[in-house]
Write a protein that holds these residues in place. Structure first.
Motif, short mmCIF file in Angstrom:
data_model
loop_
_atom_site.label_atom_id
_atom_site.label_comp_id
_atom_site.label_asym_id
_atom_site.label_seq_id
_atom_site.Cartn_x
_atom_site.Cartn_y
_atom_site.Cartn_z
N LEU B 69 55.33 -58.11 -63.54
CA LEU B 69 54.82 -57.63 -62.25
C LEU B 69 53.46 -56.95 -62.41
CD1 LEU B 69 55.44 -57.10 -59.21
CD2 LEU B 69 56.40 -54.91 -59.90
N ASN B 70 53.36 -56.11 -63.45
CA ASN B 70 52.08 -55.44 -63.68
C ASN B 70 50.97 -56.43 -63.97
OD1 ASN B 70 53.23 -52.99 -63.28
ND2 ASN B 70 53.67 -52.62 -65.46
N ALA B 71 51.30 -57.41 -64.81
CA ALA B 71 50.29 -58.41 -65.16
C ALA B 71 49.86 -59.18 -63.92
CB ALA B 71 50.86 -59.37 -66.21
N PHE B 72 50.84 -59.51 -63.09
CA PHE B 72 50.55 -60.29 -61.89
C PHE B 72 49.65 -59.49 -60.94
CE2 PHE B 72 51.24 -62.12 -57.73
CZ PHE B 72 51.30 -63.48 -58.00
N GLU B 73 50.00 -58.23 -60.76
CA GLU B 73 49.22 -57.41 -59.84
C GLU B 73 47.79 -57.18 -60.35
OE1 GLU B 73 51.86 -54.14 -59.04
OE2 GLU B 73 52.55 -55.12 -57.19
N GLU B 74 47.67 -57.10 -61.64
CA GLU B 74 46.35 -56.94 -62.25
C GLU B 74 45.49 -58.18 -61.95
OE1 GLU B 74 43.83 -54.51 -63.54
OE2 GLU B 74 45.94 -53.88 -63.38
#
Lengths: 189, 295
Positions: B69-74
Motif C-alpha cells: 500500500l505504501n509503495a502504491f501510494e508513493e
C-alpha cells in the motif's frame, strides 16, 4: 393528448411504462429533427435523448428538479447542450460559437449538471453494451457483493469469478476510453 | 495498421492472457509469438497494463498489504498514468453503484425497441402462400394505380416537395437580453414548441423586438407558414437583410414558402443563390433544385 408536468414526473419516478413511452414517442422526433439539422444521425439523436432522460430521471429521483417550463422543453434544452458539446469536442464547426456561448449562460442549470455527469453516463451506457454475464457480475460487485459471494451465488470458482470480473471491467473501460469525453479526460492528466 | 486489425490483435492478445485460447489456436499464437518481436512487445505491454489494473483493483478494495500500500501510494504521487487509471476505476465504481439509473436507461432502450418493432410491423405484409397469385397481383396493381391517381389529384408536386423539405425552424435558446420581457419569453417558447402558432404570432407581433431581431422573425415567419398564411410569412422572411447572420435561414424559408404557393419562378433564384454560397442550406438547396427540375 397533453400530459402535465406532474403526471410525467410521477410516471418517471414510478417507472410507469405507458407514461414514459408516451413521453419518449412525443419528444424524440423533435430532438431528432434538431440533431439531423446539426450534422448528426438518428442514432445520435436517440443516444442524446436517452442521456437527457437519464439526467431528468436523476433530478426527479433526488428531488432537485426545479423548472418553470414544460418537461419536454427542459429535456430539449439538455439535449441541445449535450449535442453542441459533442460537436465541439469532435471539432465540427458548423455551429457558431455565439450559439454555444448562449447556451453556456450561467443561469442555465442543465450545463453544470451535464458536465458533472457525462462520464458516469458514458460508463453506464457502455455497461449495457457488454454481454449480460458481464453486466451481472459487474453490477453485483459494485453493488457491494464480494467476489466470494458472487462465486457462491453464480456457482463459479473463486478464481474464475475474479478473472471474469477483471476481464469484464477491462472491457468496460476499453469501451469508455473510445468516447471523446474520456479521450479529453486522459489528455488532462 | 488499420484500426480494425489493431482491435483484432488486442482481442487476440487479451484472449491469450486470459487463458481463453485453446488447442490449435493457442499453439498457433505461441508459435508466432516466438518469432515476432513486435507481438512479443505488445503482449508484454498488455501484461503490464493488466498488472496495473489488478493492483488498482486491490488498492481500491483495500486488499494491499501495508508495504504494498505504501509503495502504491508513493507511486501514485508521481505517476500520472496510474492516477488516471485510479480515477477511471473510481468513476466505474460510482457509475455502477447507481443501479436505478442503469435500470431506467434499460427501460428506455426497451421502449425504443418496442416503438421500432411496432413501426416495422406496420409495414404491410401479405401472406400469399394460400392466395391465388394472379388475383393478388391484379389487385395490388389496381390498388397501386388508384392510390397514385388519388395522390396526384390530391397533392401537387410542389406540395409534396414542400412537405418533404420543410422542417419548422427549431426554437433556439433566447436569452433575456434578446427579448425585453422575460414572461413573454417563456410563453413564447412554450407556445412555439407546442405548436400554438396563433399565440406565437400574437406575442411576437406585439413585441417591439421583432423589428430588430432576425431570430424572432424566423419564428414569426415559420408560425405564419404553419397556419397557412404564406403571404404574411413571405413578408416577414423578406425583412431579414443580407448582412444578417440569419440571412440564409430567412432565404431558405422564403424559398420554401414560395414552393408551397407553387411559385416555381420565385423559388429558383433563391435556391441558386443559396447553392452558390457556402451555408447550412447549400446541399439542401442543390437537392431541391434537382428535384424541381426532375419530371
Amino acid at each position: 393528448m397533453k400530459v402535465d408536468n406532474n403526471t410525467i414526473i410521477e410516471g418517471i419516478k414510478n417507472g410507469d411504462h405507458t407514461i414514459i413511452k408516451e413521453f419518449y414517442k412525443t419528444h424524440l422526433p423533435r430532438i431528432t429533427q434538431y440533431i439531423l439539422k446539426n450534422s448528426g444521425g438518428l442514432d445520435d439523436a436517440k443516444d442524446v435523448f436517452q442521456d437527457a432522460m437519464v439526467i431528468l430521471f436523476e433530478k426527479i429521483k433526488d428531488n432537485s428538479l426545479k423548472i418553470n417550463c414544460a418537461i419536454g422543453t427542459y429535456v430539449y434544452g439538455i439535449c441541445k447542450y449535450l449535442w453542441l458539446n459533442k460537436l465541439k469536442r469532435i471539432g465540427k464547426t458548423e455551429l457558431d460559437d455565439t450559439d454555444f456561448g448562449r447556451i453556456k449562460d450561467p443561469t442555465d442549470d442543465p450545463i453544470d449538471l451535464v458536465y458533472k455527469k457525462e462520464k458516469k453516463l458514458i460508463i453506464q451506457k457502455c455497461l449495457l453494451k457488454l454481454g449480460e454475464g458481464c453486466q451481472e457480475i459487474l453490477l453485483m460487485f459494485f453493488g457491494g457483493y464480494s467476489l466470494k459471494e458472487i462465486a457462491k451465488q453464480k456457482k463459479f470458482t473463486d478464481g474464475y469469478t475474479r478473472k471474469r470480473k477483471f476481464v469484464c471491467q477491462k472491457k468496460l473501460i476499453q469501451l469508455a476510453d473510445k468516447d471523446p469525453v474520456f479521450k479529453e479526460f486522459k489528455a488532462s492528466f | 495498421m488499420k484500426e480494425s486489425q489493431n482491435k483484432k490483435l488486442y482481442e487476440h492478445i487479451d484472449a491469450y492472457l486470459n487463458g481463453e485460447l485453446k488447442g490449435d489456436e493457442l499453439k498457433a499464437f505461441e508459435d508466432i509469438l516466438n518469432i515476432d518481436d513486435k507481438l512479443k512487445q505488445e503482449v508484454e505491454k498488455q501484461k503490464q497494463s493488466d498488472k496495473l489494473f489488478k493492483q488498482i483493483d486491490a488498492y481500491l478494495n483495500n486488499e494491499l498489504k501495508e508495504d504494498e500500500l505504501n509503495a502504491f501510494e508513493e507511486l501514485l504521487k508521481t505517476d500520472n498514468k496510474l492516477k488516471l487509471e485510479v480515477e477511471k476505476y473510481k468513476l466505474v465504481q460510482s457509475a455502477l453503484k447507481d443501479t436505478s439509473s442503469i435500470d431506467f436507461r434499460k427501460k428506455l432502450q426497451d421502449i425504443d425497441s418496442e416503438i421500432n418493432t411496432k413501426v416495422s410491423s406496420k409495414k404491410p405484409v401479405f401472406k400469399l402462400s394460400r392466395v391465388n397469385w394472379k388475383v393478388a397481383a391484379v389487385l395490388v396493381a389496381f390498388i397501386g394505380l388508384m392510390s397514385l391517381l388519388f395522390l396526384q389529384n390530391r397533392e401537387s408536386k410542389h406540395e409534396k416537395l414542400f412537405a418533404s423539405y420543410y422542417v419548422t425552424y427549431p426554437m433556439e435558446d433566447i436569452t433575456r437580453g434578446e427579448i425585453s420581457s422575460h414572461t413573454s419569453l417563456n410563453k413564447l417558447a412554450l407556445s412555439y414548441n407546442n405548436g400554438n402558432y396563433e399565440r406565437v404570432i400574437e406575442l411576437l407581433e406585439s413585441n417591439e423586438d421583432i423589428e430588430t431581431n432576425d431570430k424572432l422573425k424566423l419564428y414569426l415567419g415559420n408560425s405564419y407558414l404553419n397556419i397557412n398564411k404564406e403571404d404574411k410569412a413571405i413578408e416577414v422572411f423578406q425583412t431579414i437583410n443580407t448582412d444578417s447572420k440569419f440571412y440564409s435561414d430567412g432565404q431558405w424559408f422564403l424559398a420554401l414558402t414560395y414552393l408551397k404557393k407553387g411559385k416555381k419562378d420565385k423559388v429558383f433564384p433563391i435556391l441558386e443563390n443559396l447553392n452558390a454560397n457556402n451555408n447550412l442550406y447549400t446541399n439542401k438547396a442543390s437537392r431541391l433544385i434537382k428535384a424541381l427540375n426532375a419530371k
